[in-house]
Each structure stands twice: as C-alpha cells, then as structure tokens.
Design a protein around this motif. Structure first.
Motif, PDB file in Angstrom:
ATOM      1  N   PRO A  62       0.816  -1.219   0.000  1.00 36.23           N
ATOM      2  CA  PRO A  62       0.000   0.000   0.000  1.00 36.23           C
ATOM      3  C   PRO A  62       0.845   1.263   0.000  1.00 36.23           C
ATOM      4  O   PRO A  62       1.788   1.398   0.774  1.00 36.23           O
ATOM      5  N   VAL A  63       0.527   2.153  -0.914  1.00 42.45           N
ATOM      6  CA  VAL A  63       1.170   3.467  -0.984  1.00 42.45           C
ATOM      7  C   VAL A  63       0.067   4.512  -1.116  1.00 42.45           C
ATOM      8  O   VAL A  63      -0.818   4.379  -1.957  1.00 42.45           O
ATOM      9  N   TYR A  64       0.105   5.527  -0.270  1.00 39.77           N
ATOM     10  CA  TYR A  64      -0.887   6.597  -0.383  1.00 39.77           C
ATOM     11  C   TYR A  64      -0.871   7.161  -1.803  1.00 39.77           C
ATOM     12  O   TYR A  64       0.195   7.396  -2.379  1.00 39.77           O
ATOM     13  N   GLU A  65      -2.058   7.411  -2.356  1.00 40.74           N
ATOM     14  CA  GLU A  65      -2.139   7.942  -3.713  1.00 40.74           C
ATOM     15  C   GLU A  65      -1.360   9.244  -3.873  1.00 40.74           C
ATOM     16  O   GLU A  65      -0.716   9.475  -4.897  1.00 40.74           O
ATOM     17  N   MET A  66      -1.396  10.109  -2.856  1.00 44.55           N
ATOM     18  CA  MET A  66      -0.775  11.425  -3.020  1.00 44.55           C
ATOM     19  C   MET A  66       0.753  11.388  -3.005  1.00 44.55           C
ATOM     20  O   MET A  66       1.399  12.387  -3.322  1.00 44.55           O
ATOM     21  N   VAL A  67       1.361  10.241  -2.675  1.00 47.43           N
ATOM     22  CA  VAL A  67       2.823  10.120  -2.783  1.00 47.43           C
ATOM     23  C   VAL A  67       3.203   9.146  -3.879  1.00 47.43           C
ATOM     24  O   VAL A  67       4.387   8.828  -4.058  1.00 47.43           O
TER      25      VAL A  67
END
Length: 614
Positions: free
Chosen positions: A121-126
C-alpha cells in the motif's frame, strides 16, 4: 595570454569537479511500456569499495512505510568502460554495489505505484503514474534514489518529454524546450520535496502576497479546470496572506491537481504538502459540487509551509527516509495546521462563525467517539507509523482541538494581544527553514516567547494523557461545551445496531426512546429492510443517516426484522409507525453563548476576526 589560459583551465577543472559531485538523472517520458519508466543515473564520485543505493522507505508527512524500492526492477551498475559491477539486493529498498570506487552509471526501470500489482500500500498522493502520451505523476521519491552517505550532494534531473507537455512543479527549470526540461535540486531533501506532473498544460496563475500562485490541473474528462479552481482559490490565498501577516513566505507556489477519471487501481484520495507546492490526488468529480472540500484540503496543505516546513524538529529537518524516526510534535505539524486551515477561513470571512464552531464540534465528536482520548498526543506522534498507526487520524481531530484551546489560552493570558499565529510567527523567526529544534527543548522555547503557564499546558495536554477540558478553554470565548444534551428530534429510535457475521442486528435497546418503544424493536432483531430498502453491512449507515436527514413528522416508517417468535427462529415481523419527535441525546456539543461576558465577547471578536475578505 598565459593568465587567460590558466583561467580557462581552472574553470574547466571546476566544471568537471562539480559535474563529478552531483547525481545526473535522465528519464525519457516517450519511452514507457507497461506503465514503466527507464531511469539512468550518472553517479557522483564514490571513494569507498562498497556502497548502498537507496530508494526511500518512509516519507515526511505520510507516517506509513511506502517501500518504493519494491517498484524498482533490473537494477544494474557499471563503471566508465561499461563493465558491470557486482550488485546484490539487501532489502526491499536498498542494493549493495561492489567495487563502488569504479562506479559511474546506474540503470533501472520503475513501475508506477497506482497500476502496479505489487501487494504494497502506498498513499495515492505520494504515488506515481506513467501513462504514455497522457500524464506522468513524478513524485520524485518513487523514481529517484540516492547513495548512502551522499544525501547532501546536488541532483540534476533531465527529462525528455512529449512535445508540448508542461511540467507542473514548484521547481524552477534551469533549462527548458518544447521537448525537454532540466531541474536542479540541492540535496535529496529538496528532491523529495519537489513533485512534478507532466501533461498538456491546463494552468492558471494568481499574484497574492508577493508570490506567484500556480494552479495546474490534469482532469481527463475535463470535470475540473485550472481557471475555475483559481477563481475560487483567490479568496483563500488572500485570506492566507493576511493571516500570515500580509506576505506569503514563498515567491512561487504550485497547487498540482491530478484528478483520476480512468484508473481502477486508484482507491483513495489525498494530498501531500511541500515547501513550494502541494500535490493532490483526487477522484474526478463535478467542480461546482467539490470546490468547498478542495478549498479545505488546500488550506491545510498550504499552511504546512509554516509547520513543519519552516518550524520543525531535527527528526523532520534531517529526515531518515529508510528508518522511521518520528517527532513527538506531530500535534504541531498536522494538528495546528489543520486548526489553521479552519481558523483562517472564519478569520478571513470565508466561512461563518457558526460553520467554524460546527467544524470544531465535529472534530470533538470524532475524537472522543472513535479514538483513544487518553492517548498522549506526544506518544501518538512518536508511534504514528507503528504501535498507534490506527489512531493516526486523531491528530487531525484532537491535535487541532488542542491547538484551538492553546490559541484561546494564549489570548486569555495576553489580554487578547498574543495568539497562536503570533507564536508560530515568532517560532518561524527563531528557527526558520534551515534550523531545527530538539524535541525536548521546544516547550522551554515557547515558554520564553509566551508565558510559563503555556509550558504547563503543553506538558499536561500534549505530553500527558489528560483529556482536554474543552469546557474550560472554549468558555474563554463564550462557547459552551456540553458532553451530552437531550433534544426533541426525529430519530430511528435510539437503538444500538451492529454487524454480526454479515447480519445487521439490534444489540441494545436499553436506551431506546419513545419512538423506538412505539416501533417495538427487540434486542437481537435482525434488520431486513427499512421502508422497502434491503439493509446490508455496506449500506446500513447510509440508510439510517438518510432516514434521520429526510424523515418528517407524520411520515411512515416501516421496518422488517427477523426474530424468534413462539420458539420459531427467523420469523419475519413488520414494524410500522408514524414518525414523531422523541428524546434524542446528542454528545459533544459546542454552542455559541448568546450572552457572553464583556471579556468573552472581546476574545471572541479577536478570535473570529473581522472578515478580512468580506
């Protein structure tokens, strides 16, 4: 003649020396297959025989491990003659390179995070997005790495781009053509502080507070435009400039908006703050309906230029991208920034005092209803990426509320002459962008700038586990805090409903009001439908909220339940009743006292401001 020749040779030598002491990255945006980019790095000179190359594991402002090394493939290292050097992957985010004193060039390919099938999982904004001929989101942390011990070496980024594409970024290009761009960053911190979005241009610019404010938009279905956002952001930016004492602390700032209208992998929305920009990864939706929420998000991200991008501790200023070492002052970085975003809008006349108080009330409800109110904000900050990760959201609730209480307390102690924005202004002068404070020394510095009582406040309500007495601090401005209040209102019956093994069950009727009694709910009833609409674990909250929001006295409510009747299980029973108002207990209420004292009225006037932008 000899002097001129010597000068030329010296200049050439210095040029070569500087060239040898920088990272020189090259990326061709025209060469992308399977949402993957090829990256080439001409390395700075390395003296040791073995060295690690890193991609970042964690980033400031995200408080979650992102592990960008997982998206890198085909990592190779070469000397000047093109001979491969031995490389071994040490963990998810690093590679060891042997004979590193011969290292000249590194190549690898990198997948974009939004489309990759990697379980990470990676935050969309990064995250990153590589859509050939359409859009490239270059959050630099997901594309470029660095060598161990060489984080302060400059970076040169060279992009070949599709003809006519524009690089939306807070960086200023050192060279640009219709098909190429070059950007320079002083070190790895500046590199990761600088997102870039490539697409055909849709931009607009505002001139506010001595700064050029750029809005850049990528919206594949044209649901949003830069011109519309800029028009609606003008009041926000003017209010922000006034709130920051008349001048913005940057000369250029970029709001970079990526609106997803096509990618199935894009699951959430969010934004990430930077020194000269902020990046927004949002679902594509009608701009008229969404602009209010965009303004709220943008206000928060923009005010990060104060905390932590100007005022922050060593853990932030010298951030460790590969080991989570976090500061206990997350309340200051995120909590006070969230408060700023709300408070500036009432102070500048963008929202009404009633809307402002309602926003604070909502934060209390969420903070005390869904999170651990006795969890120390300092401990939450230190463990926000670890032990207390699930409590992280409370920093935007309780952290903002403690900041509001501190703001009011400062005004009371100073007789209305000094507030939180004065304190942060003075802390900005004391520390500034290039100087950090030590975590355990901040309170003493604040006490010197303000009052000894303020240190006691911070020790008690930030470091300590004491619930903040909102009734005490909000009363400074004549705002009453009520833990519980009984009103006459339409409700579903004041029953407890929970999902149990896929079924929606009434688990408690001990607090049922008069309407619930008339309906005849029973403990262990399974809800089947409400006014003909089947109830599931997915729509349960929505269906009941819809009833509470739209039902009027005299309407019919029909609820089908399944219960045990005369020893027979799973018997469907229809319950029906005309809707009427009954006792409804609401918790954590903020009310504006219509009869404040003279002192409360004076503080309230200062707190709410004069509506600068009205």
């Amino acid at each position: 003649m000899q002097i001129r020749l010597l000068t030329t040779v010296t200049a050439l030598f210095l040029s070569v020396l500087i060239h040898a002491q920088s990272y020189q990255y090259t990326v061709d945006l025209n060469d992308t297959t399977g949402d993957r980019l090829k990256v080439e790095l001409i390395c700075p000179a390395v003296s040791q025989s073995e060295i690690r190359f890193y991609m970042p594991k964690i980033l400031p402002g995200t408080y979650m491990n992102s592990n960008f090394g997982k998206y890198v493939q085909d990592f190779q290292a070469f000397d000047k003659n093109g001979t491969k050097l031995a490389v071994s992957k040490k963990d998810d985010n690093s590679w060891s390179i042997k004979q590193a004193d011969r290292l000249h060039r590194i190549t690898y390919s990198v997948d974009d995070t939004w489309d990759a099938t990697i379980d990470n999982p990676v935050y969309e904004m990064v995250g990153t997005n590589f859509e050939g001929g359409k859009n490239f989101v270059i959050n630099t942390c997901g594309v470029f790495g660095y060598l161990d011990g060489m984080k302060k070496v400059p970076f040169e980024l060279n992009f070949t781009k599709p003809a006519g594409f524009y690089a939306a970024t807070g960086l200023k290009p050192s060279a640009t053509t219709n098909t190429s761009d070059k950007f320079l960053c002083g070190n790895v911190d500046e590199l990761y502080d600088s997102p870039i979005m490539y697409s055909l241009p849709d931009t607009a610019t505002l001139k506010v507070g001595g700064a050029d404010i750029m809005i850049a938009v990528y919206s594949p279905h044209k649901a949003a435009t830069a011109k519309f956002i800029a028009t609606n952001f003008e009041k926000l930016m003017k209010g922000s400039a006034a709130y920051l004492k008349g001048k913005l602390p940057v000369d250029k700032y970029a709001f970079i908006f990526y609106f997803n209208g096509e990618q199935k992998a894009f699951k959430t929305s969010g934004a990430w703050e930077h020194s000269y920009s902020s990046f927004y990864a949002l679902q594509e939706q009608d701009q008229q309906q969404a602009i209010g929420s965009w303004i709220d998000i943008a206000a928060h991200e923009f005010f990060h230029i104060v905390t932590p991008l100007t005022i922050s501790s060593k853990e932030v200023k010298e951030f460790n991208f590969n080991e989570p070492i976090l500061s206990k002052h997350l309340w200051l970085y995120e909590g006070s920034t969230e408060y700023y975003a709300n408070h500036m809008q009432v102070w500048a006349g963008i929202v009404s005092p009633e809307e402002f108080i309602s926003a604070l009330e909502t934060k209390i409800k969420y903070s005390r209803g869904y999170f651990k109110d006795d969890l120390s904000l300092a401990e939450l900050g230190k463990e926000s990426a670890g032990k207390w990760h699930e409590q992280y959201g409370n920093i935007y609730m309780k952290g903002a509320l403690v900041s509001a209480a501190l703001d009011l307390y400062l005004m009371k102690l100073s007789g209305g002459q000094y507030a939180l924005r004065d304190l942060k202004h003075d802390l900005g002068i004391l520390y500034g962008k290039d100087k950090y404070f030590l975590d355990d020394e901040l309170y003493d510095a604040i006490a010197k700038l303000t009052f000894p009582e303020v240190k006691d406040f911070l020790v008690k309500y930030v470091d300590g586990s004491n619930p903040t007495p909102y009734e005490e601090f909000f009363s400074i401005a004549g705002i009453d805090y009520l833990r519980k209040k009984t009103i006459q209102a339409i409700s579903f019956g004041r029953i407890d409903i929970k999902e149990q093994k896929g079924k929606i069950v009434i688990t408690d009727v001990s607090n049922m009001n008069q309407f619930g009694q008339k309906m005849g709910y029973q403990k262990d009833d399974e809800l089947i439908s409400i006014n003909g609409e089947a109830v599931t674990k997915i729509n349960m909250d929505l269906v009941i909220r819809k009833f509470n929001a739209t039902a009027k006295e005299g309407d019919d409510l029909t609820v089908v339940v399944s219960r045990k009747v005369n020893g027979k299980k799973n018997t469907q029973v229809t319950l029906s009743q005309k809707v009427f108002k009954a006792d409804r207990v609401i918790e954590h209420v903020l009310e504006i006292n219509p009869n404040p004292t003279a002192e409360q009225a004076a503080i309230r006037k200062i707190w709410w401001g004069q509506g600068f932008c009205k």
